[in-house]
Design an enzyme around this catalytic site. Structure first.
Site, PDB file in Angstrom:
ATOM      1  N   ASP A  62       9.387  18.678  17.543  1.00 33.74           N
ATOM      2  CA  ASP A  62      10.274  17.719  16.900  1.00 33.74           C
ATOM      3  C   ASP A  62      10.800  16.828  18.014  1.00 33.74           C
ATOM      4  O   ASP A  62      11.641  17.242  18.818  1.00 33.74           O
ATOM      5  CB  ASP A  62      11.414  18.454  16.190  1.00 33.74           C
ATOM      6  CG  ASP A  62      12.386  17.500  15.512  1.00 33.74           C
ATOM      7  OD1 ASP A  62      12.321  16.282  15.755  1.00 33.74           O
ATOM      8  OD2 ASP A  62      13.235  17.988  14.729  1.00 33.74           O
ATOM      9  N   ASN A  90       3.344   6.880  18.303  1.00 29.24           N
ATOM     10  CA  ASN A  90       2.923   6.566  16.941  1.00 29.24           C
ATOM     11  C   ASN A  90       3.789   7.243  15.875  1.00 29.24           C
ATOM     12  O   ASN A  90       3.882   6.742  14.754  1.00 29.24           O
ATOM     13  CB  ASN A  90       1.461   6.986  16.753  1.00 29.24           C
ATOM     14  CG  ASN A  90       1.018   6.922  15.308  1.00 29.24           C
ATOM     15  OD1 ASN A  90       0.891   5.844  14.728  1.00 29.24           O
ATOM     16  ND2 ASN A  90       0.795   8.088  14.701  1.00 29.24           N
ATOM     17  N   TYR A 155      14.869   0.739   8.726  1.00 34.22           N
ATOM     18  CA  TYR A 155      13.499   0.825   9.231  1.00 34.22           C
ATOM     19  C   TYR A 155      13.149  -0.410  10.044  1.00 34.22           C
ATOM     20  O   TYR A 155      12.578  -0.315  11.142  1.00 34.22           O
ATOM     21  CB  TYR A 155      12.540   0.989   8.049  1.00 34.22           C
ATOM     22  CG  TYR A 155      11.085   1.129   8.439  1.00 34.22           C
ATOM     23  CD1 TYR A 155      10.600   2.323   8.949  1.00 34.22           C
ATOM     24  CD2 TYR A 155      10.209   0.062   8.286  1.00 34.22           C
ATOM     25  CE1 TYR A 155       9.264   2.456   9.306  1.00 34.22           C
ATOM     26  CE2 TYR A 155       8.866   0.186   8.630  1.00 34.22           C
ATOM     27  CZ  TYR A 155       8.398   1.383   9.142  1.00 34.22           C
ATOM     28  OH  TYR A 155       7.079   1.512   9.493  1.00 34.22           O
ATOM     29  N   ALA A 157      15.169  -2.377  11.613  1.00 33.55           N
ATOM     30  CA  ALA A 157      15.926  -2.352  12.867  1.00 33.55           C
ATOM     31  C   ALA A 157      15.245  -1.463  13.894  1.00 33.55           C
ATOM     32  O   ALA A 157      15.135  -1.826  15.073  1.00 33.55           O
ATOM     33  CB  ALA A 157      17.349  -1.873  12.611  1.00 33.55           C
ATOM     34  N   LYS A 159      12.035  -0.515  14.013  1.00 39.64           N
ATOM     35  CA  LYS A 159      10.709  -0.991  14.411  1.00 39.64           C
ATOM     36  C   LYS A 159      10.793  -2.268  15.250  1.00 39.64           C
ATOM     37  O   LYS A 159       9.982  -2.464  16.159  1.00 39.64           O
ATOM     38  CB  LYS A 159       9.840  -1.203  13.170  1.00 39.64           C
ATOM     39  CG  LYS A 159       9.393   0.109  12.512  1.00 39.64           C
ATOM     40  CD  LYS A 159       8.627   0.973  13.503  1.00 39.64           C
ATOM     41  CE  LYS A 159       8.003   2.198  12.861  1.00 39.64           C
ATOM     42  NZ  LYS A 159       7.196   2.982  13.815  1.00 39.64           N
TER      43      LYS A 159
END
Length: 269
Positions: A62, A90, A155, A157, A159
């Site tokens: 994790d 990724n 999301y 923000a 990326k």
């Protein structure tokens, strides 16, 4: 960069773009450290990698837990006798919906995996990447990191953040033997999108994970700084967002209600 026989750490390797990258890299006899939260998918990918001529070592982790980045890098170096050539950030997650409808935990989970984890993993990997003299960091951002969409505020923000992290780091490391590539996939047919009902009518043009992986590897090979996917509609939106953002606002407002309904259940958390 010649990817043959490289030692590569690949996060989010159990499915989707990560799996596609692993299988295509296997054909170059890569030495892959496959990282993810669940053991069974990683082992299945590792078996496929072996069948295609690559070598794979599985690390369950994790990446949002303290100490995990350093453990992943150490495991990769130990598995393949030291040295690290490529880090592919990724792994990611998503929870769409109106910002005020999201739980605090859902906001924090996206920030932790999409932004904080790749920064800390890159930080842990840099000494090994630099030592080889031809290191590479690949950050898988998103088309939403270039053109922000409603109901993806957190999301978007994260990326956009990981992409700007990559740009800043590339300039920070200029002349030091480590290159940085940012990849911006459009809507991609992966398990991450299974809970979304957004389609072409909402502006989502899907392509396969295999095509995104192939474009990424082509970008690595030719020294690109960015790989942008998503088709002509995405390219047009990028230009419009830069030159006339108010006009893009009007376009998105016209389909806002339909988009909200389509992505209300979109979650990979």
């Amino acid at each position: 960069m010649d990817l043959n026989d490289r030692s590569i750490v690949l996060t989010g390797a159990g499915s989707g773009i990560g799996r596609a990258l692993a299988l295509q890299l296997a054909e170059r006899s890569a030495r892959l450290t496959l990282v993810g939260r669940r053991l069974e998918p990683l082992e299945a990918v590792a078996a496929e990698v072996g069948g295609r001529g690559g070598r794979a070592h599985v690390v369950t982790a994790d990446l949002t837990v303290a100490g995990a980045p350093a453990r992943v890098v150490a495991a990769a170096e130990e598995a393949f006798g030291g040295g690290l050539d490529v880090l592919v950030n990724n792994a990611g997650n998503v929870r769409a919906g109106r910002l005020e409808s999201l739980e605090e935990s859902e906001v924090l989970a996206q920030v932790a995996l999409n932004l904080t984890a790749p920064i800390l993993l890159t930080r842990a990997a840099l000494p090994a990447l630099r030592a080889g003299g031809e290191g590479l960091v690949v950050n898988v951002s998103s088309g939403i990191g270039l053109v922000a969409l409603p109901f993806y505020a957190t999301y978007a923000a994260t990326k956009a953040g990981v992409a700007h992290f990559g740009d800043a780091l590339r300039r920070e490391l200029a002349g030091e033997g480590v290159r940085v590539l940012n990849v911006y996939p459009g809507a991609t047919s992966t398990p991450m999108m299974d809970s979304s009902r957004a389609g072409a009518e909402h502006g989502f043009e899907y392509e396969s994970a295999e095509d995104v992986a192939a474009a990424t590897l082509a970008g690595i090979a030719d020294g690109s700084l960015r790989v942008v996917r998503g088709g002509q509609r995405r390219r047009d939106a990028i230009v419009l967002d830069r030159e006339d953002p108010a006009a893009l606002d009007e376009v998105l407002a016209a389909r806002k209600d339909a988009l909200e309904r389509a992505v209300a259940t979109h979650s990979s958390l």
